[in-house]
Design an enzyme around this catalytic site. Structure first.
Site, PDB file in Angstrom:
ATOM      1  N   HIS A   1      40.701  42.494  29.496  1.00 28.38           N
ATOM      2  CA  HIS A   1      42.114  41.913  29.738  1.00 28.38           C
ATOM      3  C   HIS A   1      42.599  41.548  28.709  1.00 28.38           C
ATOM      4  CE1 HIS A   1      40.372  41.672  33.830  1.00 28.38           C
ATOM      5  NE2 HIS A   1      41.319  42.487  34.297  1.00 28.38           N
TER       6      HIS A   1
ATOM      7  N   SER B   1      33.822  44.375  33.311  1.00 25.43           N
ATOM      8  CA  SER B   1      34.357  44.469  34.654  1.00 25.43           C
ATOM      9  C   SER B   1      34.375  43.296  35.437  1.00 25.43           C
ATOM     10  CB  SER B   1      33.940  45.860  35.324  1.00 25.43           C
ATOM     11  OG  SER B   1      34.330  45.784  36.755  1.00 25.43           O
TER      12      SER B   1
ATOM     13  N   GLN C   1      42.015  52.140  29.469  1.00 30.24           N
ATOM     14  CA  GLN C   1      41.229  53.650  29.525  1.00 30.24           C
ATOM     15  C   GLN C   1      40.096  53.304  30.628  1.00 30.24           C
ATOM     16  OE1 GLN C   1      42.201  56.257  28.706  1.00 30.24           O
ATOM     17  NE2 GLN C   1      40.253  57.344  29.110  1.00 30.24           N
TER      18      GLN C   1
HETATM   19  P1  AMP Z   1      42.015  44.920  36.788  1.00 29.74           P
HETATM   20  O1  AMP Z   1      42.236  43.350  36.678  1.00 29.74           O
HETATM   21  O2  AMP Z   1      40.627  45.289  36.865  1.00 29.74           O
HETATM   22  O3  AMP Z   1      43.124  45.464  37.664  1.00 29.74           O
HETATM   23  O4  AMP Z   1      42.524  45.372  35.506  1.00 29.74           O
HETATM   24  C1  AMP Z   1      43.862  45.101  34.827  1.00 29.74           C
HETATM   25  C2  AMP Z   1      43.962  46.140  33.500  1.00 29.74           C
HETATM   26  O5  AMP Z   1      42.839  45.733  32.647  1.00 29.74           O
HETATM   27  C3  AMP Z   1      43.733  47.664  34.016  1.00 29.74           C
HETATM   28  O6  AMP Z   1      44.866  48.131  33.368  1.00 29.74           O
HETATM   29  C4  AMP Z   1      42.427  47.906  33.474  1.00 29.74           C
HETATM   30  O7  AMP Z   1      42.468  49.287  33.123  1.00 29.74           O
HETATM   31  C5  AMP Z   1      42.271  47.118  32.452  1.00 29.74           C
HETATM   32  N1  AMP Z   1      40.732  47.087  31.920  1.00 29.74           N
HETATM   33  C6  AMP Z   1      39.802  46.399  32.827  1.00 29.74           C
HETATM   34  N2  AMP Z   1      38.445  46.438  32.073  1.00 29.74           N
HETATM   35  C7  AMP Z   1      38.771  46.750  31.154  1.00 29.74           C
HETATM   36  C8  AMP Z   1      37.914  47.005  29.922  1.00 29.74           C
HETATM   37  N3  AMP Z   1      36.711  46.872  29.875  1.00 29.74           N
HETATM   38  N4  AMP Z   1      38.474  47.342  28.902  1.00 29.74           N
HETATM   39  C9  AMP Z   1      39.772  47.628  28.573  1.00 29.74           C
HETATM   40  N5  AMP Z   1      40.866  47.555  29.714  1.00 29.74           N
HETATM   41  C10 AMP Z   1      40.277  47.164  30.812  1.00 29.74           C
END
Ligand code: AMP
Length: 282
Positions: free
Chosen positions: A37, A185, A148
């Site tokens: 993030h 993640s 991505q």
């Molecule tokens: P989330 O909080 O999991 O919904 O993710 C929010 C944003 O962060 C989304 O656009 C995800 O694709 C991005 N994101 C999550 N993990 C990663 C990562 N390891 N690398 C790059 N972007 C990420």
């Protein structure tokens, strides 16, 4: 940095900001912020003048048996991370603020939402597309930043923005990984110590596939076999899917050429992890 919970207060703050000609960037998240993030926040800081991070665990993108209730919500730590990384405004609404009544209006992107994660998560992308539309309407960003890591989500949102003439640009940032290759993640927290030890096999399998392609292999079945073999080195990992698709249409391909996406979803007990790589097979 300001932290707001209501749509009205976000609108009130952003109106003069927009009026002053400042470029507004939005990073939509579900919180439990990590270096993935933060990389999006950094991209937003580089490319815009005013960075908004939304933190909202969106119920409409979770299936009835998924982890909505257990999803981590360390809001104080998240706010601190935003502050430390130069975010201008955090929007952290309640479910009631975002969905004051039972939602009956949905944004549905066809075709692109059917393969990959769409198969095992019916309704997931409808929830994602709908909440992103709501966030785009609330914040009205010039640019929104996605990772991505969630490749299908990025393709779906880009197409939605194009099809509905939404006045913003979508920027997709590279996947951030741990030193051993595991894609960072919020759900990695669910892994036991043993599972965490085997988790790097996911990226190793994708890297092996890439090597095979670079050495000239163009048959998808052979590449999928290789991914399976590497993941199969752990008996803790259960494969949900391994797919090789066109990077834009997400359609399965019979012979590799152009920009392709190799995407995998695996389960470790109850934790479900996804990862992918983009490869130029021209
Ligand atoms: P989330 O909080 O999991 O919904 O993710 C929010 C944003 O962060 C989304 O656009 C995800 O694709 C991005 N994101 C999550 N993990 C990663 C990562 N390891 N690398 C790059 N972007 C990420």
């Amino acid at each position: 940095m300001q932290t707001e919970n209501t749509i009205q207060s976000v609108r009130d703050i952003l109106k003069p900001t927009r009026g002053a000609g400042r470029i507004i960037g939005l990073v939509p998240t579900m919180g439990a912020l990590h270096i993935g993030h933060i990389s999006l926040i950094q991209a937003a800081k580089e490319q815009t003048d005013f960075v908004v991070v939304s933190i909202f665990v969106n119920p409409t993108q979770f299936g009835p048996l998924e982890d909505f209730d257990n999803y981590p919500r360390p809001i104080d730590k998240d706010i601190q991370i935003c502050e430390q990384n130069g975010v201008d405004l955090v929007f952290a609404p309640s479910v009631n603020e975002m969905y004051p009544a039972k939602n009956i209006t949905w944004v549905e992107v066809e075709k692109l939402t059917e393969p990959l994660c769409g198969r095992s998560r019916p309704g997931h992308f409808r929830g994602v597309a709908t909440v992103c539309t709501k966030l785009f309407n609330i914040v009205q960003p010039d640019i929104a930043f996605f990772g991505q890591k969630d490749a299908q989500q990025a393709v779906v949102i880009k197409r939605m923005v194009a099809d509905l003439n939404m006045p913003l640009k979508i920027v997709v940032c590279p996947t951030v990984r741990e030193a051993d290759g595991l894609a960072v993640s919020s759900r990695n927290k669910y892994l036991s110590q043993e599972e965490r030890k085997d988790a790097p096999l996911i990226y190793q399998s994708l890297s092996s596939a890439e090597k095979l392609i670079k050495s000239g292999q163009r048959q998808p079945e052979k590449i999928i076999e290789e991914v399976k073999t590497v993941i199969g080195r752990s008996n803790l990992l259960q494969i949900e899917y391994i797919e090789i698709v066109d990077a834009e249409t997400l359609e399965r391909i019979t012979r590799l050429s152009g920009r392709i996406l190799i995407a995998v979803a695996v389960k470790f007990g109850s934790a479900r992890l996804i990862d992918n790589i983009l490869v130029d097979a021209s």
